[in-house]
Design a protein around this motif. Sequence first.
Motif, short mmCIF file in Angstrom:
data_model
loop_
_atom_site.label_atom_id
_atom_site.label_comp_id
_atom_site.label_asym_id
_atom_site.label_seq_id
_atom_site.Cartn_x
_atom_site.Cartn_y
_atom_site.Cartn_z
N THR A 260 -7.85 -1.71 10.73
CA THR A 260 -8.82 -1.17 10.18
C THR A 260 -9.13 -0.33 9.30
O THR A 260 -9.57 0.22 8.23
CB THR A 260 -10.18 -0.39 11.26
OG1 THR A 260 -9.09 0.57 12.02
CG2 THR A 260 -10.13 -2.03 12.14
N ASP A 261 -8.04 0.19 9.09
CA ASP A 261 -7.57 1.15 7.94
C ASP A 261 -6.47 1.14 7.06
O ASP A 261 -5.01 0.14 7.72
CB ASP A 261 -6.87 2.37 8.65
CG ASP A 261 -6.71 3.67 7.70
OD1 ASP A 261 -7.04 3.56 6.24
OD2 ASP A 261 -6.86 4.45 8.28
N ARG A 262 -6.03 0.35 5.33
CA ARG A 262 -5.29 -0.33 4.18
C ARG A 262 -4.29 1.37 4.12
O ARG A 262 -3.61 0.50 3.57
CB ARG A 262 -6.46 -0.43 3.82
CG ARG A 262 -7.32 -1.80 3.80
CD ARG A 262 -7.78 -2.21 2.62
NE ARG A 262 -7.20 -2.04 1.71
CZ ARG A 262 -7.91 -2.63 0.45
NH1 ARG A 262 -8.89 -3.49 0.33
NH2 ARG A 262 -6.36 -1.74 -0.67
N ARG A 263 -4.28 2.13 4.91
CA ARG A 263 -3.21 3.32 4.11
C ARG A 263 -2.77 3.67 5.59
O ARG A 263 -1.61 3.73 5.20
CB ARG A 263 -4.07 4.18 3.76
CG ARG A 263 -5.43 3.98 2.96
CD ARG A 263 -6.66 5.51 2.70
NE ARG A 263 -7.12 5.47 3.62
CZ ARG A 263 -8.15 6.58 4.21
NH1 ARG A 263 -7.39 8.06 4.28
NH2 ARG A 263 -7.88 6.62 6.10
N ALA A 264 -3.01 2.55 6.48
CA ALA A 264 -2.48 2.87 7.81
C ALA A 264 -1.08 2.18 7.96
O ALA A 264 -1.69 0.97 8.14
CB ALA A 264 -3.19 3.83 9.13
N HIS A 265 -0.34 2.57 8.91
CA HIS A 265 0.27 1.29 9.46
C HIS A 265 0.75 1.46 11.01
O HIS A 265 0.01 2.47 11.73
CB HIS A 265 1.96 1.42 8.99
CG HIS A 265 2.12 1.23 7.54
ND1 HIS A 265 1.93 1.68 6.37
CD2 HIS A 265 2.38 -0.33 7.50
CE1 HIS A 265 2.38 0.94 4.75
NE2 HIS A 265 2.10 0.15 5.56
N VAL A 266 0.68 0.53 11.94
CA VAL A 266 1.21 0.25 13.52
C VAL A 266 2.42 -0.21 13.97
O VAL A 266 2.96 -0.80 13.08
CB VAL A 266 -0.03 -0.70 13.95
CG1 VAL A 266 0.14 -0.72 15.25
CG2 VAL A 266 -1.67 -0.35 13.76
N LEU A 267 3.13 0.83 14.36
CA LEU A 267 4.35 0.74 14.69
C LEU A 267 4.45 0.13 15.92
O LEU A 267 3.34 -0.36 17.28
CB LEU A 267 4.74 2.45 14.60
CG LEU A 267 4.60 3.32 14.20
CD1 LEU A 267 4.87 5.07 14.60
CD2 LEU A 267 5.41 3.19 12.71
#
Length: 150
Positions: free
Chosen positions: A84-91
């Motif tokens: 949902t957040d194009r600026r964030a990444h999931v680890l």
Amino acid sequence: MSEPVPLLFAMTYRAMSDQMHDRLAELGREPLRPAHGYVFRYLVSTPATVVELAAQLGVTKQAASKTVAELVEWGYVERRPHETDRRAHVLALTGRGQDYVRLADRIWTEVEEYWAALVGADRIEAIKQDLTAYLDSRYGDSRVKMRPVW
């Protein structure tokens, strides 16, 4: 006079961690630090953002990012696009990261078996029960995830 129990716990944890890292070195693994282990343990249960990881570890986002960068470089962690957040990444742990957790679990078992050989398996089981009782009395069913004490 013997040392206070909390100090004995801290010294024992250090000795067991040193034994763990000695074994990893014997196997030719990367020079992982205890902080890396906390990242593995957190990500093994659920993927997370760097911000969530930093909050769990009690460190800055920058410190968490540095640790994650090392684990990404070694192939243990991957960054995935956030839904949902194009600026964030999931680890998330890679297959290699999951293999490492299984290896670590086996080595921790070896370390525990070493201790059991010194004092007896029945004593280790009693210690586990005693520690579990204490943790249950402090946190109940909502036991906190393992996090470092810096």
